[in-house]
Design an enzyme around this catalytic site. Structure first.
Site, PDB file in Angstrom:
ATOM      1  N   LEU A 165      -1.509   9.172  -5.986  1.00  0.00           N
ATOM      2  CA  LEU A 165      -1.415   7.800  -6.789  1.00  0.00           C
ATOM      3  C   LEU A 165      -1.142   6.514  -5.641  1.00  0.00           C
ATOM      4  O   LEU A 165      -0.441   6.754  -4.841  1.00  0.00           O
ATOM      5  CB  LEU A 165      -0.398   7.813  -7.718  1.00  0.00           C
ATOM      6  CG  LEU A 165      -0.443   8.677  -8.802  1.00  0.00           C
ATOM      7  CD1 LEU A 165       0.918   8.638  -9.626  1.00  0.00           C
ATOM      8  CD2 LEU A 165      -1.620   8.949  -9.618  1.00  0.00           C
ATOM      9  N   TRP A 167       0.216   2.214  -5.312  1.00  0.00           N
ATOM     10  CA  TRP A 167       1.317   1.660  -5.578  1.00  0.00           C
ATOM     11  C   TRP A 167       1.237   0.565  -6.384  1.00  0.00           C
ATOM     12  O   TRP A 167       2.099  -0.140  -7.078  1.00  0.00           O
ATOM     13  CB  TRP A 167       1.990   1.184  -4.191  1.00  0.00           C
ATOM     14  CG  TRP A 167       1.150   0.526  -3.543  1.00  0.00           C
ATOM     15  CD1 TRP A 167       0.562   0.909  -2.084  1.00  0.00           C
ATOM     16  CD2 TRP A 167       0.371  -0.946  -3.466  1.00  0.00           C
ATOM     17  NE1 TRP A 167      -0.017   0.145  -1.362  1.00  0.00           N
ATOM     18  CE2 TRP A 167      -0.160  -1.233  -2.231  1.00  0.00           C
ATOM     19  CE3 TRP A 167       0.691  -1.941  -4.215  1.00  0.00           C
ATOM     20  CZ2 TRP A 167      -0.736  -2.206  -2.013  1.00  0.00           C
ATOM     21  CZ3 TRP A 167       0.133  -3.049  -4.035  1.00  0.00           C
ATOM     22  CH2 TRP A 167      -0.705  -3.072  -2.878  1.00  0.00           C
ATOM     23  N   LYS A 191       1.757  13.139  -6.287  1.00  0.00           N
ATOM     24  CA  LYS A 191       2.470  12.333  -5.320  1.00  0.00           C
ATOM     25  C   LYS A 191       2.398  10.884  -5.629  1.00  0.00           C
ATOM     26  O   LYS A 191       1.265  10.438  -5.524  1.00  0.00           O
ATOM     27  CB  LYS A 191       1.714  12.801  -4.108  1.00  0.00           C
ATOM     28  CG  LYS A 191       2.567  12.674  -3.018  1.00  0.00           C
ATOM     29  CD  LYS A 191       1.892  12.237  -1.954  1.00  0.00           C
ATOM     30  CE  LYS A 191       1.527  10.747  -1.390  1.00  0.00           C
ATOM     31  NZ  LYS A 191       2.689   9.725  -1.534  1.00  0.00           N
ATOM     32  N   SER A 245      -7.151   3.969  -1.366  1.00  0.00           N
ATOM     33  CA  SER A 245      -8.231   3.086  -0.592  1.00  0.00           C
ATOM     34  C   SER A 245      -9.348   4.063  -0.177  1.00  0.00           C
ATOM     35  O   SER A 245      -9.204   5.438  -0.058  1.00  0.00           O
ATOM     36  CB  SER A 245      -7.612   2.732   1.004  1.00  0.00           C
ATOM     37  OG  SER A 245      -7.150   3.979   1.489  1.00  0.00           O
ATOM     38  N   TYR A 255     -10.047  17.244   4.097  1.00  0.00           N
ATOM     39  CA  TYR A 255      -9.062  18.117   3.926  1.00  0.00           C
ATOM     40  C   TYR A 255      -9.570  19.404   3.094  1.00  0.00           C
ATOM     41  O   TYR A 255      -9.258  20.361   3.339  1.00  0.00           O
ATOM     42  CB  TYR A 255      -7.942  17.482   3.006  1.00  0.00           C
ATOM     43  CG  TYR A 255      -7.133  16.281   3.578  1.00  0.00           C
ATOM     44  CD1 TYR A 255      -6.836  16.307   5.120  1.00  0.00           C
ATOM     45  CD2 TYR A 255      -6.337  15.321   2.909  1.00  0.00           C
ATOM     46  CE1 TYR A 255      -6.048  15.461   5.680  1.00  0.00           C
ATOM     47  CE2 TYR A 255      -5.743  14.611   3.444  1.00  0.00           C
ATOM     48  CZ  TYR A 255      -5.678  14.357   4.745  1.00  0.00           C
ATOM     49  OH  TYR A 255      -4.858  13.564   5.421  1.00  0.00           O
ATOM     50  N   GLU A 267     -11.183   7.689  -7.094  1.00  0.00           N
ATOM     51  CA  GLU A 267     -11.189   6.289  -7.347  1.00  0.00           C
ATOM     52  C   GLU A 267     -10.687   5.379  -6.169  1.00  0.00           C
ATOM     53  O   GLU A 267      -9.419   5.493  -5.841  1.00  0.00           O
ATOM     54  CB  GLU A 267     -10.044   6.103  -8.518  1.00  0.00           C
ATOM     55  CG  GLU A 267     -10.417   7.177  -9.630  1.00  0.00           C
ATOM     56  CD  GLU A 267     -11.645   6.455 -10.547  1.00  0.00           C
ATOM     57  OE1 GLU A 267     -12.325   5.629 -10.240  1.00  0.00           O
ATOM     58  OE2 GLU A 267     -11.957   7.395 -11.445  1.00  0.00           O
ATOM     59  N   CYS A 302      -7.757  -2.958  -7.837  1.00  0.00           N
ATOM     60  CA  CYS A 302      -8.884  -2.513  -7.486  1.00  0.00           C
ATOM     61  C   CYS A 302     -10.176  -3.004  -7.760  1.00  0.00           C
ATOM     62  O   CYS A 302     -11.107  -3.391  -7.240  1.00  0.00           O
ATOM     63  CB  CYS A 302      -9.030  -1.038  -7.742  1.00  0.00           C
ATOM     64  SG  CYS A 302      -8.961  -0.680  -9.215  1.00  0.00           S
ATOM     65  N   GLU A 401     -12.075  -5.557   1.473  1.00  0.00           N
ATOM     66  CA  GLU A 401     -11.301  -5.595   0.212  1.00  0.00           C
ATOM     67  C   GLU A 401      -9.892  -6.253   0.708  1.00  0.00           C
ATOM     68  O   GLU A 401      -9.638  -5.885   1.595  1.00  0.00           O
ATOM     69  CB  GLU A 401     -10.992  -4.211  -0.380  1.00  0.00           C
ATOM     70  CG  GLU A 401      -9.918  -4.320  -1.499  1.00  0.00           C
ATOM     71  CD  GLU A 401      -9.662  -2.818  -2.008  1.00  0.00           C
ATOM     72  OE1 GLU A 401      -9.332  -2.161  -1.077  1.00  0.00           O
ATOM     73  OE2 GLU A 401      -9.601  -2.703  -3.237  1.00  0.00           O
TER      74      GLU A 401
HETATM   75  P1  NAD Z   1      -3.935   4.271   0.022  1.00  0.00           P
HETATM   76  O1  NAD Z   1      -5.134   4.870   0.224  1.00  0.00           O
HETATM   77  O2  NAD Z   1      -2.872   3.780   1.315  1.00  0.00           O
HETATM   78  O3  NAD Z   1      -2.703   5.420  -0.531  1.00  0.00           O
HETATM   79  C1  NAD Z   1      -2.851   5.922  -1.914  1.00  0.00           C
HETATM   80  C2  NAD Z   1      -2.078   7.410  -1.942  1.00  0.00           C
HETATM   81  O4  NAD Z   1      -2.708   8.157  -0.725  1.00  0.00           O
HETATM   82  C3  NAD Z   1      -0.646   7.168  -1.540  1.00  0.00           C
HETATM   83  O5  NAD Z   1       0.221   8.180  -2.386  1.00  0.00           O
HETATM   84  C4  NAD Z   1      -0.357   7.490  -0.039  1.00  0.00           C
HETATM   85  O6  NAD Z   1       0.878   8.009   0.369  1.00  0.00           O
HETATM   86  C5  NAD Z   1      -1.587   8.619   0.149  1.00  0.00           C
HETATM   87  N1  NAD Z   1      -1.963   8.613   1.551  1.00  0.00           N
HETATM   88  C6  NAD Z   1      -2.066   7.769   2.367  1.00  0.00           C
HETATM   89  N2  NAD Z   1      -2.542   8.294   3.487  1.00  0.00           N
HETATM   90  C7  NAD Z   1      -2.587   9.516   3.478  1.00  0.00           C
HETATM   91  C8  NAD Z   1      -3.143  10.524   4.224  1.00  0.00           C
HETATM   92  N3  NAD Z   1      -3.363  10.249   5.872  1.00  0.00           N
HETATM   93  N4  NAD Z   1      -3.314  11.802   3.752  1.00  0.00           N
HETATM   94  C9  NAD Z   1      -2.950  12.127   2.331  1.00  0.00           C
HETATM   95  N5  NAD Z   1      -2.644  11.033   1.463  1.00  0.00           N
HETATM   96  C10 NAD Z   1      -2.431   9.724   2.107  1.00  0.00           C
HETATM   97  O7  NAD Z   1      -3.851   2.988  -1.061  1.00  0.00           O
HETATM   98  P2  NAD Z   1      -2.859   2.233  -1.614  1.00  0.00           P
HETATM   99  O8  NAD Z   1      -2.661   1.136  -0.452  1.00  0.00           O
HETATM  100  O9  NAD Z   1      -1.559   2.785  -2.053  1.00  0.00           O
HETATM  101  O10 NAD Z   1      -3.498   1.485  -2.905  1.00  0.00           O
HETATM  102  C11 NAD Z   1      -4.372   0.278  -2.636  1.00  0.00           C
HETATM  103  C12 NAD Z   1      -5.812   1.159  -2.809  1.00  0.00           C
HETATM  104  O11 NAD Z   1      -5.966   1.678  -3.778  1.00  0.00           O
HETATM  105  C13 NAD Z   1      -6.942  -0.221  -2.718  1.00  0.00           C
HETATM  106  O12 NAD Z   1      -8.081   0.136  -1.800  1.00  0.00           O
HETATM  107  C14 NAD Z   1      -7.328   0.001  -4.323  1.00  0.00           C
HETATM  108  O13 NAD Z   1      -8.651  -0.743  -4.424  1.00  0.00           O
HETATM  109  C15 NAD Z   1      -7.460   1.283  -4.464  1.00  0.00           C
HETATM  110  N6  NAD Z   1      -7.096   1.497  -5.953  1.00  0.00           N
HETATM  111  C16 NAD Z   1      -8.153   2.028  -6.724  1.00  0.00           C
HETATM  112  C17 NAD Z   1      -8.124   2.214  -8.050  1.00  0.00           C
HETATM  113  C18 NAD Z   1      -9.496   2.475  -8.730  1.00  0.00           C
HETATM  114  O14 NAD Z   1      -8.950   2.887  -9.981  1.00  0.00           O
HETATM  115  N7  NAD Z   1     -10.668   2.426  -8.282  1.00  0.00           N
HETATM  116  C19 NAD Z   1      -6.819   1.863  -8.672  1.00  0.00           C
HETATM  117  C20 NAD Z   1      -5.881   1.249  -8.084  1.00  0.00           C
HETATM  118  C21 NAD Z   1      -6.180   1.080  -6.475  1.00  0.00           C
END
Ligand code: NAD
Length: 502
Positions: A165, A167, A191, A245, A255, A267, A302, A401
């Site tokens: 998930l 944040w 997670k 992201s 992975y 997503e 997002c 973004e």
């Molecule tokens: P993020 O990709 O940094 O993190 C998302 C999740 O991935 C977190 O739980 C994080 O701990 C985990 N993660 C980070 N690095 C990782 C790695 N190397 N290996 C495995 N897991 C890892 O995203 P964020 O900063 O938490 O959220 C913002 C992003 O989420 C934005 O790009 C936003 O557009 C997107 N988002 C999309 C939607 C949708 O429905 N499309 C909804 C909400 C947010």
């Protein structure tokens, strides 16, 4: 009864118990070796709590418990009515505890309490209720075979699922994934993002109270590079449903390729357009929609419609009205019910967003409103909204973004240019179109390359409608609606030959 004043929320903060342990096999546990991470209140910059930092060994343990529960059939094979009753109880428990959950999430994420309450008192329990009610109304199929056979097509839970998930909507994103996964009979490992684990940990306690059996729902808080990677690379997880992201979504595909080829639902990010055609009525409601489309949740959304593509003949009028409405936004303490814009998730993220604001000015966008001085004396990660006009498609802020409170107005000449500009992006999550001409709205809606198109209002739809992205915004997976079930079910054919023994 929902409290109406800042003082009542302070009283609730005084009584809150902050969860600090992982949730595995039906109860709280510390991480192997006792590792912890700190979670910070973005409104103050102060450490709010320490939370277990799950390592690969903790993920192994959670997966083993989830697999044991799945094989044992304590959830995966019980009568549909039983799963339905438990999830309806969970929806009721969330409603009953929604104020506490909302305060927890507001402290942990900086999201204004009014938004936390809307999500947690209404949308989150409604999501569990909607999928609970779907459980005993979902049928398989019988193929047309003739009398010599009976061919049944049945759907079965995929097995052990991990929900990873972001944040920005901690409990709502958890609900979008957990509710259909549990409804389908899967065992789940969640997670949460490292910045916002608290409300999801509390949700796991409520799920146990509602009757979700031990091992069926596990929460493993931790960092992406450790906990997230251990999930992605695990050999006994059948599916991952990821929101975050595009960069990290891509890692999950790697992975999976390097481990057990688990199914990956993605997503991801967006750069969504808000299109104003020449005949649009710029009513106060429409301007409210334009402002909220960009600044809701501080733009940390997002589907934020940051690229506002406006017919050149209407640009000045539109910019004036949007700036006027934006100036009236209430920025400040997230626990004040009047607050509309809280801090960003962290100081580091604020620094990143400021970099985009500087790039906008440097690359020639016209600054209409710059409220960066908002709450300048505060130790929180506050950043006031910025509005740019005269954006051009090649500018960095028109392509990447930003995930912060920045709205850019891009003038275009006519329908075709508006459509081409809207589609000129690597992403494809959402779009809004404003016009009085429904023919043009429908042509635009069909030709926009994105998962959701809102006409004459900014919305992501509701729980009945699927949500997901085209291109780099997502895989074919969808959250919400009955379409979400496809992430958690697989299809089996049972072919029964008839008449062989007569
Ligand atoms: P993020 O990709 O940094 O993190 C998302 C999740 O991935 C977190 O739980 C994080 O701990 C985990 N993660 C980070 N690095 C990782 C790695 N190397 N290996 C495995 N897991 C890892 O995203 P964020 O900063 O938490 O959220 C913002 C992003 O989420 C934005 O790009 C936003 O557009 C997107 N988002 C999309 C939607 C949708 O429905 N499309 C909804 C909400 C947010």
């Amino acid at each position: 009864m929902i409290p109406q004043s800042r003082a009542s929320y302070s009283d609730i903060v005084g009584t809150l118990r902050l969860p600090s342990l992982a949730f595995i096999d039906g109860g709280p546990v510390a991480a192997v070796g006792g590792e912890v991470i700190e979670t910070v209140n973005p409104a103050t910059g102060q450490v709010l709590a320490t939370v277990a930092h799950c390592q690969a060994g903790d993920v192994d343990r959670a997966v083993a418990c989830a697999r044991r529960a799945f094989r044992g059939g304590v959830w995966s094979r019980v009568a549909p009515e039983q799963r339905k009753a438990v999830l309806l109880r969970l929806a009721a428990l969330i409603r009953a505890n929604s104020t506490e959950l909302a305060v927890l999430e507001s402290l942990d994420s900086g999201k204004p309490i009014r938004d936390c309450l809307k999500e947690i008192a209404v949308e989150v329990p409604d999501t569990f209720q909607w999928y609970a009610e779907l459980i005993d109304k979902s049928f398989g199929k019988v193929a047309p075979t003739g009398e010599q056979a009976l061919a049944m097509i049945v759907r079965e839970p995929i097995g052990v699922v991990a929900a990873v998930l972001p944040w920005n909507f901690p409990l709502l994103m958890a609900a979008w994934k957990l509710a259909p996964a549990l409804a389908s009979g899967c065992s789940v490992i969640v997670k949460p993002a490292e910045q916002t684990s608290l409300s999801v940990l509390r949700l796991a306690e409520l799920a146990a109270e509602a009757g979700v059996p031990a091992g069926v729902l596990n929460v493993v808080p931790g960092l992406g590079e450790t906990t997230g990677r251990a999930i992605g690379c695990h050999g006994d997880i059948d599916a991952v449903s990821f929101t975050g992201s595009t960069e990290v979504g891509r890692l999950f595909l790697r992975y999976a390729a390097d481990s057990n080829l688990k199914s990956i639902g993605l997503e991801m990010g967006g750069k969504s357009p808000f299109i104003v055609l020449d005949d649009a009525e710029l009513t106060p409601d429409m301007i409210d929609n334009a402002v909220m489309a960009a600044f809701w949740n501080g733009g940390q959304n997002c589907s934020a419609n940051m690229r506002q593509i406006v017919d050149r003949s209407r640009q000045e009028e539109f910019v004036h009205l949007v700036a006027e409405r934006t100036r009236a936004l209430v920025i400040g303490d997230p626990l004040d019910p009047a607050t509309e814009l809280g801090p960003l998730i962290s100081d580091e993220h604020r620094h990143r967003v400021r970099g985009y604001v500087e790039a906008g000015s440097r690359e020639g966008a016209r600054t209409v409103l710059s409220a960066d001085a908002a709450l300048a004396g505060s130790s929180g990660a506050f950043l006031g909204p910025t509005i740019f006009a005269d954006l051009t498609p090649a500018m960095t802020i028109a392509r990447e973004e930003i995930f912060g409170p920045v709205l850019g107005v891009m003038p275009v000449d006519g329908f075709e240019q508006a459509l081409a500009t809207a589609n000129d992006t690597d992403y494809g999550l959402h779009a809004t179109v404003y016009t009085r001409d429904l023919d043009r709205a429908m042509v635009m809606a069909r030709r926009l390359a994105c998962g959701t198109v809102a006409v004459n209002g900014f919305t992501e739809g509701d729980i009945k409608t699927p949500f997901g992205g085209y291109r780099r915004s997502g895989s074919l997976a969808r959250d919400k609606g009955s379409e979400a079930m496809a992430q958690y079910l697989q299809t089996k054919t049972i072919w029964l030959s008839i008449g062989q023994v007569i």
